[in-house]
Design a protein around this motif. Structure first.
Motif, PDB file in Angstrom:
ATOM      1  N   LEU A  16       0.833  -1.209   0.000  1.00 53.80           N
ATOM      2  CA  LEU A  16       0.000   0.000   0.000  1.00 53.80           C
ATOM      3  C   LEU A  16       0.866   1.256   0.000  1.00 53.80           C
ATOM      4  O   LEU A  16       0.640   2.191  -0.764  1.00 53.80           O
ATOM      5  N   ASN A  20       1.202   4.096  -2.957  1.00 52.43           N
ATOM      6  CA  ASN A  20       0.736   5.467  -2.779  1.00 52.43           C
ATOM      7  C   ASN A  20       1.863   6.475  -2.822  1.00 52.43           C
ATOM      8  O   ASN A  20       1.656   7.609  -3.227  1.00 52.43           O
TER       9      ASN A  20
ATOM     10  N   PRO B 205      -7.288  11.602  -4.667  1.00 49.48           N
ATOM     11  CA  PRO B 205      -7.820  10.413  -5.351  1.00 49.48           C
ATOM     12  C   PRO B 205      -8.280   9.354  -4.357  1.00 49.48           C
ATOM     13  O   PRO B 205      -7.732   9.239  -3.257  1.00 49.48           O
ATOM     14  N   PRO B 207      -8.238   5.916  -4.074  1.00 50.20           N
ATOM     15  CA  PRO B 207      -7.388   4.879  -3.475  1.00 50.20           C
ATOM     16  C   PRO B 207      -6.464   5.447  -2.418  1.00 50.20           C
ATOM     17  O   PRO B 207      -6.221   4.820  -1.369  1.00 50.20           O
ATOM     18  N   PHE B 208      -5.991   6.676  -2.649  1.00 43.45           N
ATOM     19  CA  PHE B 208      -5.109   7.304  -1.672  1.00 43.45           C
ATOM     20  C   PHE B 208      -5.850   7.576  -0.362  1.00 43.45           C
ATOM     21  O   PHE B 208      -5.346   7.287   0.728  1.00 43.45           O
ATOM     22  N   THR B 211      -6.179   4.426   1.557  1.00 39.83           N
ATOM     23  CA  THR B 211      -4.946   4.027   2.235  1.00 39.83           C
ATOM     24  C   THR B 211      -4.799   4.749   3.553  1.00 39.83           C
ATOM     25  O   THR B 211      -4.495   4.149   4.594  1.00 39.83           O
TER      26      THR B 211
END
Lengths: 234, 503
Positions: A16, A20, B205, B207-208, B211
């Motif tokens: 992850l 990122n 965004p 997905p960020f 996270t």
């Protein structure tokens, strides 16, 4: 089984993070308005030439209060868990050559620690770094001259008083800020026009000094609590 | 806002006291008790004066903020107080006031360092509640962990030291994940002020964002002791001295719930969390954790571990009900936060009094403790009844609202867990009571002729908590104005319907 689960967890987290961070480096790190202000206005507003110091002890001084309290709490905790009131019988320290050399070197160590603390707002350094160097001196004493050297000269009480007075100096700087500028931990008496003199940054100077004394004394107390030993049979 | 100077004062006063205590210890040791009492009373007065001015009864309006050093965010750190902060700030100061009074008679060695650490913990708790800056929040959470570890290991037995090591390792691990979340946010948004992050977080965004959410969720799961990470909690909460167990289990877990509420509802994007798999994953994890906590408590032989596992059960159900995210659910969850704080502190302090007389913490050694102080044992029974959820007491109302919230949203598993938790609690608490009132065949371990330690303050604090249990039960609707304000802050205004709980 446990190890397998942990491995899965950590590899997932690592994936992850990498994924990122790639996004971040593609889109560019965002430098907020605060960063811009620190870089362009930092010196005029605080009088500290070292911008790290201006952020640590002025813009975000409350964080530093918390961080130095973490060390204060760690010292209290270690003393309360480990204090046994007896030192191991002193070793005689290292050979005469080392003793002589450190006799010459220690004053320089002391001066460099004090210099880092007092000039923390002008050059790299500051209370935390200088305080650590001051703390090392008492560790050097223990290794080179034997454990009772420092302990018999500077009692734990006097170190505690030093540590507490450093903490109180920090708080006093903050409280004076309330009366002079109207806000807790406000920077008072900062005078950037006197660039090059020692006392340009107002309360940053005092806070640096307080943190330095506190960290130095605190580390020394931690070290001497750890090497204490219970006498057999008690 | 003239009164906003109270906000830094609430944090600085305990820290100042903590710095002064070592000095007092060297100069005049007799003054320490007076300093401790004065300081904790002042803290209580300041915190209650916040209620006087800012609650719906008072004149001033919330929220208020205070800029430290005069730097506005995002340049500096600011403190702020809203209804949620008001509730938690008062809970912290009231419970710490009672716990400190109790400690004055309970703690017998290293008192100086004990109060230093207790006051640092108090300051850090107020800091966590009041700060409006993400990194400052992290600093205070770390301060909380570091300062409470020596308190966990305070008895210096090998099991206490082991519990302390486990506690600090898992505490720091949780802090590490929290820190990674902060780093990701700062790198992408360039600001640390909670208000600014709340404004711009949804522009990142998806997905960020997910996270970042995952890192904060892992961190808080560890700190709250939810299922895969529940094992450190029982050990730490059971080996600490009684007032510290009450502090950890009663107050500190609620504080992490406050962080949980502020982060996920106010700062980070809750609609996103609701849309993704994260919300239902955490919800069912918390429900499972709640059931497991009660099951572990059911088969536990040690009184303090039983109470600690019961905390795992209650924290799990609170997290689950908060995640349902309807006004009823948030209301029920917050009511249960307040009630569980009162009940669990009372149970730990009460059991601390009785465990002074027994050989060990095992339930079978409790035989006959009833005879040491019948009134206190009766109060223990009252709090246990509240914990199980018997109607006029406070546990009933919060459990009832949680049950309603689950059923209305169609999460029947949640309702089942609430009921099962109460049903499981009946046998495990009644086992304790039946051992307590059964006559002991042999002589008591500590004979009564050996005069017991003076305990008037201990008895006073326990009775005060029991009175609070009864009062917040019968007059629970008096809390509605503040809880109502807090629920409004957590929900976006447009989906806010008329309120269920009266008022």
């Amino acid at each position: 089984m446990k190890i397998f689960l942990l491995l899965v967890l950590f590899s997932g987290i690592g994936f992850l993070l990498i994924d990122n961070l790639r996004f971040l480096s593609n889109s560019g790190f965002s430098l907020g308005a605060a960063t811009h202000y620190y870089v362009t206005q930092g010196f005029e507003q605080t009088g500290a030439l070292n911008l790290v110091s201006s952020i640590l002890y002025d813009f975000r001084a409350f964080d530093s209060l918390g961080e130095s309290t973490v060390i204060f709490a760690a010292v209290s905790g270690i003393v309360s868990l480990l204090s046994r009131k007896t030192l191991p019988v002193s070793s005689h320290g290292l050979s005469i050559i080392v003793k002589r050399i450190f006799g010459i070197l220690t004053p320089f160590l002391f001066v460099s620690g004090i210099y880092l603390i007092l000039h923390g707002h002008l050059s790299p350094g500051g209370g935390f770094q200088g305080g650590v160097i001051l703390g090392t001196i008492s560790i050097v004493f223990c290794i080179v001259y034997g454990s009772s050297f420092d302990y018999t000269r500077y009692s734990p009480q006097s170190k505690t008083i030093l540590e507490v007075s450093g903490a109180l100096l920090f708080l006093a700087m903050g409280i004076i800020g309330i009366f002079l500028e109207g806000f807790f931990l406000a920077n008072w008496f900062s005078s950037p026009e006197r660039l090059g003199k020692l006392l340009t940054p107002g309360s940053i100077f005092g806070i640096n000094l307080g943190v330095g004394i506190k960290i130095g004394a605190g580390l020394s107390i931690i070290f001497y609590s750890i090497i204490q030993k219970r006498i057999e049979g008690k | 806002m003239r009164l906003s100077f109270l906000l830094p004062l609430l944090i600085v006063l305990p820290l100042l006291t903590a710095f002064l205590i070592p000095l007092i210890d060297i100069l005049a040791i007799a003054l320490r008790k007076i300093l401790v009492i004065i300081s904790i009373s002042l803290e209580l007065v300041f915190s209650l004066s916040l209620l006087f001015y800012f609650s719906p009864l008072g004149k001033e309006k919330l929220p208020i903020s205070y800029y430290l050093g005069g730097w506005e965010p995002p340049l500096g750190i600011s403190l702020s107080l809203n209804h949620l902060g008001l509730i938690f700030s008062m809970l912290v100061s009231v419970s710490l006031f009672l716990i400190t009074l109790y400690s004055l008679e309970y703690i017998e060695h290293h008192e100086g360092k004990y109060y230093v650490l207790l006051f640092v913990v108090l300051g850090a708790m107020q800091g966590v509640v009041l700060t409006n800056d993400l990194f400052n929040l992290y600093v205070f959470i770390e301060l909380l962990t570091v300062a409470s570890t020596p308190l966990v290991a305070f008895d210096r037995t090998s099991s206490a030291i082991e519990a302390g090591i486990k506690y600090i390792v898992y505490g720091l691990l949780g802090g590490l994940f929290f820190f990674i979340g902060i780093v990701l946010i700062y790198l992408s948004l360039g600001t640390l002020s909670l208000a600014e992050i709340a404004l711009s977080f949804s522009s990142l965004p998806i997905p960020f964002q997910e996270t970042v959410l995952i890192f904060f969720i892992i961190s808080l799961t560890i700190k709250l002791g939810i299922f895969p990470f529940h094992f450190w909690l029982a050990k730490a909460h059971s080996s600490a001295p009684a007032p510290i167990s009450a502090l950890l289990s009663g107050v500190m877990l609620k504080l992490y719930l406050c962080v949980f509420l502020r982060l996920f509802w106010v700062v980070l994007d809750f609609p996103l969390m609701e849309a993704s798999w994260l919300k239902s994953f955490v919800l069912y994890l918390a429900l499972g954790s709640s059931l497991l906590g009660h099951l572990f408590a059911f088969q536990e032989e040690d009184l303090k571990r039983l109470l600690a596992f019961s905390s795992v059960g209650h924290i799990g159900i609170i997290v689950a009900v908060l995640l349902v995210n309807t006004p009823e659910a948030l209301y029920g969850g917050m009511l249960h936060i307040i009630n569980h704080l009162i009940m669990k502190s009372a149970l730990f302090l009460d059991s601390g009094y009785f465990l002074q007389f027994t050989k060990s913490h095992l339930i079978k050694d409790l035989k006959g403790v009833f005879h040491y102080n019948r009134y206190l044992f009766a109060s223990f029974v009252i709090v246990v009844l509240a914990m199980i959820g018997i109607p006029p007491l406070n546990g009933f109302f919060s459990k009832w609202y949680m049950l309603l919230a689950f059923v209305e949203e169609g999460i029947h598993l949640g309702g089942i867990v609430v009921i099962l938790g109460s049903l499981l609690a009946i046998p495990y608490y009644f086992r304790v009571i039946s051992y307590g009132i059964s006559p002991c065949e042999e002589k008591p371990v500590v004979s009564l002729s050996q005069d017991p330690p003076p305990a008037s303050l201990m008895i006073f604090t326990i009775l005060a908590l029991v009175v609070l249990t009864v009062v917040t039960g019968i007059f629970y609707f008096c809390l509605n104005p503040i809880l109502d304000g807090a629920v409004q802050e957590l929900l976006p205004l447009q989906i806010y319907p008329p309120f269920p709980g009266g008022s």
